[in-house]
Design an enzyme around this catalytic site. Sequence first.
Site, PDB file in Angstrom:
ATOM      1  N   LYS A  22       0.853  -1.210   0.000  1.00 17.39           N
ATOM      2  CA  LYS A  22       0.000   0.000   0.000  1.00 17.39           C
ATOM      3  C   LYS A  22       0.881   1.249   0.000  1.00 17.39           C
ATOM      4  O   LYS A  22       0.640   2.196  -0.752  1.00 17.39           O
ATOM      5  CB  LYS A  22      -0.870  -0.013   1.248  1.00 17.39           C
ATOM      6  CG  LYS A  22      -1.385   1.339   1.695  1.00 17.39           C
ATOM      7  CD  LYS A  22      -2.228   1.275   2.922  1.00 17.39           C
ATOM      8  CE  LYS A  22      -1.492   1.446   4.215  1.00 17.39           C
ATOM      9  NZ  LYS A  22      -1.210   2.836   4.615  1.00 17.39           N
ATOM     10  N   ASN A  23       1.954   1.233   0.819  1.00 22.68           N
ATOM     11  CA  ASN A  23       2.764   2.447   0.980  1.00 22.68           C
ATOM     12  C   ASN A  23       3.747   2.670  -0.153  1.00 22.68           C
ATOM     13  O   ASN A  23       4.480   3.655  -0.149  1.00 22.68           O
ATOM     14  CB  ASN A  23       3.475   2.424   2.339  1.00 22.68           C
ATOM     15  CG  ASN A  23       2.490   2.622   3.476  1.00 22.68           C
ATOM     16  OD1 ASN A  23       1.325   2.979   3.244  1.00 22.68           O
ATOM     17  ND2 ASN A  23       2.917   2.370   4.697  1.00 22.68           N
ATOM     18  N   CYS A 119      -3.677  12.112  13.701  1.00 20.62           N
ATOM     19  CA  CYS A 119      -4.422  10.855  13.659  1.00 20.62           C
ATOM     20  C   CYS A 119      -4.182  10.175  14.999  1.00 20.62           C
ATOM     21  O   CYS A 119      -3.492  10.715  15.863  1.00 20.62           O
ATOM     22  CB  CYS A 119      -3.972   9.991  12.482  1.00 20.62           C
ATOM     23  SG  CYS A 119      -2.403   9.199  12.781  1.00 20.62           S
ATOM     24  N   ARG A 124       1.608  14.162  13.599  1.00 18.67           N
ATOM     25  CA  ARG A 124       1.958  13.911  12.199  1.00 18.67           C
ATOM     26  C   ARG A 124       1.928  15.182  11.342  1.00 18.67           C
ATOM     27  O   ARG A 124       1.181  15.300  10.376  1.00 18.67           O
ATOM     28  CB  ARG A 124       1.051  12.833  11.629  1.00 18.67           C
ATOM     29  CG  ARG A 124       1.105  11.591  12.503  1.00 18.67           C
ATOM     30  CD  ARG A 124       0.516  10.387  11.896  1.00 18.67           C
ATOM     31  NE  ARG A 124       1.306   9.886  10.785  1.00 18.67           N
ATOM     32  CZ  ARG A 124       0.872   8.874  10.019  1.00 18.67           C
ATOM     33  NH1 ARG A 124      -0.291   8.357  10.255  1.00 18.67           N
ATOM     34  NH2 ARG A 124       1.610   8.460   9.011  1.00 18.67           N
ATOM     35  N   LEU A 128       7.981  19.376   7.253  1.00 19.67           N
ATOM     36  CA  LEU A 128       9.180  19.047   6.468  1.00 19.67           C
ATOM     37  C   LEU A 128       8.852  18.953   4.969  1.00 19.67           C
ATOM     38  O   LEU A 128       9.676  19.285   4.114  1.00 19.67           O
ATOM     39  CB  LEU A 128       9.797  17.736   6.964  1.00 19.67           C
ATOM     40  CG  LEU A 128      10.198  17.743   8.445  1.00 19.67           C
ATOM     41  CD1 LEU A 128      10.709  16.370   8.866  1.00 19.67           C
ATOM     42  CD2 LEU A 128      11.260  18.810   8.719  1.00 19.67           C
ATOM     43  N   ASP A 307       5.722   0.171  11.895  1.00 16.18           N
ATOM     44  CA  ASP A 307       4.462  -0.434  11.449  1.00 16.18           C
ATOM     45  C   ASP A 307       4.349  -1.896  11.848  1.00 16.18           C
ATOM     46  O   ASP A 307       3.302  -2.505  11.636  1.00 16.18           O
ATOM     47  CB  ASP A 307       4.323  -0.320   9.925  1.00 16.18           C
ATOM     48  CG  ASP A 307       4.125   1.112   9.509  1.00 16.18           C
ATOM     49  OD1 ASP A 307       4.214   1.407   8.312  1.00 16.18           O
ATOM     50  OD2 ASP A 307       3.895   1.957  10.391  1.00 16.18           O
ATOM     51  N   ILE A 329       9.339   6.438  16.728  1.00 16.16           N
ATOM     52  CA  ILE A 329       8.917   7.206  15.551  1.00 16.16           C
ATOM     53  C   ILE A 329       7.679   8.046  15.839  1.00 16.16           C
ATOM     54  O   ILE A 329       7.637   9.231  15.512  1.00 16.16           O
ATOM     55  CB  ILE A 329       8.638   6.253  14.350  1.00 16.16           C
ATOM     56  CG1 ILE A 329       9.826   5.344  14.078  1.00 16.16           C
ATOM     57  CG2 ILE A 329       8.226   7.053  13.123  1.00 16.16           C
ATOM     58  CD1 ILE A 329      11.070   6.050  13.574  1.00 16.16           C
ATOM     59  N   ARG A 399      -8.088  -0.446   5.572  1.00 14.52           N
ATOM     60  CA  ARG A 399      -7.298   0.592   4.883  1.00 14.52           C
ATOM     61  C   ARG A 399      -6.022   0.004   4.303  1.00 14.52           C
ATOM     62  O   ARG A 399      -5.501   0.486   3.310  1.00 14.52           O
ATOM     63  CB  ARG A 399      -6.915   1.692   5.876  1.00 14.52           C
ATOM     64  CG  ARG A 399      -8.083   2.450   6.405  1.00 14.52           C
ATOM     65  CD  ARG A 399      -7.622   3.657   7.146  1.00 14.52           C
ATOM     66  NE  ARG A 399      -6.629   4.389   6.358  1.00 14.52           N
ATOM     67  CZ  ARG A 399      -6.096   5.522   6.761  1.00 14.52           C
ATOM     68  NH1 ARG A 399      -6.433   6.033   7.929  1.00 14.52           N
ATOM     69  NH2 ARG A 399      -5.225   6.161   6.021  1.00 14.52           N
TER      70      ARG A 399
HETATM   71  C1  EPZ Z   1       4.843   6.722   6.392  1.00 16.82           C
HETATM   72  O1  EPZ Z   1       4.116   7.736   7.041  1.00 16.82           O
HETATM   73  C2  EPZ Z   1       3.907   5.531   6.298  1.00 16.82           C
HETATM   74  N1  EPZ Z   1       2.743   5.907   5.481  1.00 16.82           N
HETATM   75  C3  EPZ Z   1       3.468   5.117   7.703  1.00 16.82           C
HETATM   76  O2  EPZ Z   1       2.661   3.952   7.567  1.00 16.82           O
HETATM   77  C4  EPZ Z   1       4.706   4.761   8.512  1.00 16.82           C
HETATM   78  O3  EPZ Z   1       4.317   4.445   9.823  1.00 16.82           O
HETATM   79  C5  EPZ Z   1       5.667   5.959   8.527  1.00 16.82           C
HETATM   80  O4  EPZ Z   1       5.985   6.339   7.176  1.00 16.82           O
HETATM   81  C6  EPZ Z   1       6.972   5.642   9.244  1.00 16.82           C
HETATM   82  O5  EPZ Z   1       7.583   4.541   8.629  1.00 16.82           O
HETATM   83  C7  EPZ Z   1       2.867   5.943   4.133  1.00 16.82           C
HETATM   84  O6  EPZ Z   1       3.928   5.685   3.578  1.00 16.82           O
HETATM   85  C8  EPZ Z   1       1.641   6.307   3.359  1.00 16.82           C
HETATM   86  P1  EPZ Z   1       7.045  10.010   8.428  1.00 16.82           P
HETATM   87  P2  EPZ Z   1       4.709   9.239   7.072  1.00 16.82           P
HETATM   88  O7  EPZ Z   1       6.871  11.287   7.700  1.00 16.82           O
HETATM   89  O8  EPZ Z   1       5.500   9.505   5.844  1.00 16.82           O
HETATM   90  C9  EPZ Z   1       7.516  13.228  11.851  1.00 16.82           C
HETATM   91  C10 EPZ Z   1       0.844   2.603   7.913  1.00 16.82           C
HETATM   92  O9  EPZ Z   1       0.650   1.957   8.930  1.00 16.82           O
HETATM   93  N2  EPZ Z   1       7.326  14.223  10.777  1.00 16.82           N
HETATM   94  O10 EPZ Z   1       8.184   9.095   8.043  1.00 16.82           O
HETATM   95  O11 EPZ Z   1       3.584  10.146   7.414  1.00 16.82           O
HETATM   96  C11 EPZ Z   1       6.275  12.397  12.091  1.00 16.82           C
HETATM   97  O12 EPZ Z   1       5.402  13.062  12.979  1.00 16.82           O
HETATM   98  C12 EPZ Z   1       1.300   4.024   8.003  1.00 16.82           C
HETATM   99  O13 EPZ Z   1       0.778   2.142   6.744  1.00 16.82           O
HETATM  100  C13 EPZ Z   1       7.461  15.575  11.078  1.00 16.82           C
HETATM  101  O14 EPZ Z   1       7.726  15.955  12.211  1.00 16.82           O
HETATM  102  O15 EPZ Z   1       5.703   9.159   8.310  1.00 16.82           O
HETATM  103  C14 EPZ Z   1       6.841  11.133  12.681  1.00 16.82           C
HETATM  104  O16 EPZ Z   1       7.068  11.323  14.046  1.00 16.82           O
HETATM  105  C15 EPZ Z   1       1.112   4.560   9.399  1.00 16.82           C
HETATM  106  N3  EPZ Z   1       7.275  16.483  10.079  1.00 16.82           N
HETATM  107  C16 EPZ Z   1       8.173  10.966  11.949  1.00 16.82           C
HETATM  108  O17 EPZ Z   1       8.494  12.271  11.429  1.00 16.82           O
HETATM  109  C17 EPZ Z   1       6.965  16.107   8.796  1.00 16.82           C
HETATM  110  O18 EPZ Z   1       6.832  16.993   7.919  1.00 16.82           O
HETATM  111  C18 EPZ Z   1       8.159   9.981  10.799  1.00 16.82           C
HETATM  112  O19 EPZ Z   1       7.062  10.318   9.986  1.00 16.82           O
HETATM  113  C19 EPZ Z   1       6.841  14.737   8.518  1.00 16.82           C
HETATM  114  C20 EPZ Z   1       7.034  13.814   9.509  1.00 16.82           C
END
Ligand code: EPZ
Length: 419
Positions: A22-23, A119, A124, A128, A307, A329, A399
Amino acid sequence: MEKFRIHGGRRLEGTVRVSGAKNAALPAMAAALLTSEPVHLRNVPRVRDIVTMGKLLAHMEAQVEMSPATPDAVSIRAERVSHAEAPYELVKTMRASVLTLGPLVARTGYARVSLPGGCAIGARPIDLHIQALEKLGAEISTEHGYVEARAQRLRGARLLFDKITVTGTENAMMAAALAEGESLLENAAREPEISDLAALLNAMGARVEGAGTSTVRIRGVPALHGATHTIIPDRIEAGTLLVAGAITGGELLLTHCEPAHLTAVIEKLEQSGIVIRAEAKGLRVHNGGPLAAVDVTTEEYPGFATDMQAQYMALMTQAAGTSVITETIFENRFLHAQEMVRMGGQIVVEGRRAVVRGPARLSGASVQASDLRASASLVLAALVAEGETIIDRVYHLDRGYERLEQKLGALGARIERVN
Ligand code: EPZ
């Protein structure tokens, strides 16, 4: 509200096919906005988030084809993008909608995307993502709950991410692909889904190097063309199925999966006494005896995936000894713990750490899913719990898991979807 009814205590045995990731499929669908030609994707899981992304792209007047005849295929053609907007009604159901931000502003010079909001698992933010697009020359304003981005033409830049962000890296890659000049992404995410997106972008005529490492170099091109691409297997579904085989004391063969994407997870499962063997047809898993408690700390790839944290916690309730699970994370990703405690799990949450004592005898109960992976962990706990478990709000599960109750049922689980 649909629920799962599960009767625990059955060993799972047999062969199960892992679906596409999915991702990886979500950014791949968003990348179709970067060209006026058709993009054909294969091995796409038929899960709710994919359908939502299809609706979102159709809202932008892209042609989206998901024919029942070939359920794993999605074709998208954004001949022109007249409506470069991702409305709140759609974004609130799927935060990955933010992946349209980079492609829209790169392709049309404008984008208006609803802020995703938080969420269950955390705030989230997307700061960045916004910083990266500003560095590439976009004018960004955020008001009334929307991000608006404008750019004549994006210009290549050096982007250093303060934190590793998966979709932030993906947004920046897609925007930089059409920017003027060269971009260098540093402290980029290294997940396999990033490499898969780079493979698609390059098939479309982009010039992306270094995806999968912390430094990604992108030389912008004036336009991209259509492509056909097969999505990588879902490493999280594969990890979830490995745990399902182990927690029930069964034996499974997972086909169409990529063991190389699961190294950290396989390492931890083997340490706890699970036997995992790569065979010609796939990955075989069975228990090598009683499970031992093993600590885990989630980290960005190639570390242990966040995950997989909830699924691993379910397994550790059955392991002899005390395990400490540290979530680095997300700030609130232990919502499944309390539900497992109600089933008899011995779990204490202290901030970013959960301490699990086992083995604990789990008994079936009515529980509630809170997010995608928490729901999967409750299914795993229910498979080993004594008696009947009712899991409410399985739309969370839908989902990201394709027909999970059918896959588990075919392996011997007593599981049914009820209203
Ligand atoms: C991706 O989410 C995945 N979703 C998530 O999977 C997964 O848990 C996550 O990466 C971590 O591996 C998709 O790929 C669609 P991040 P993403 O940006 O990109 C912080 C699932 O179960 N952050 O890597 O949203 C954030 O709050 C889902 O399939 C900022 O601070 O995650 C988090 O603490 C859940 N500012 C950390 O970084 C930003 O602009 C990592 O988030 C972006 C992120």
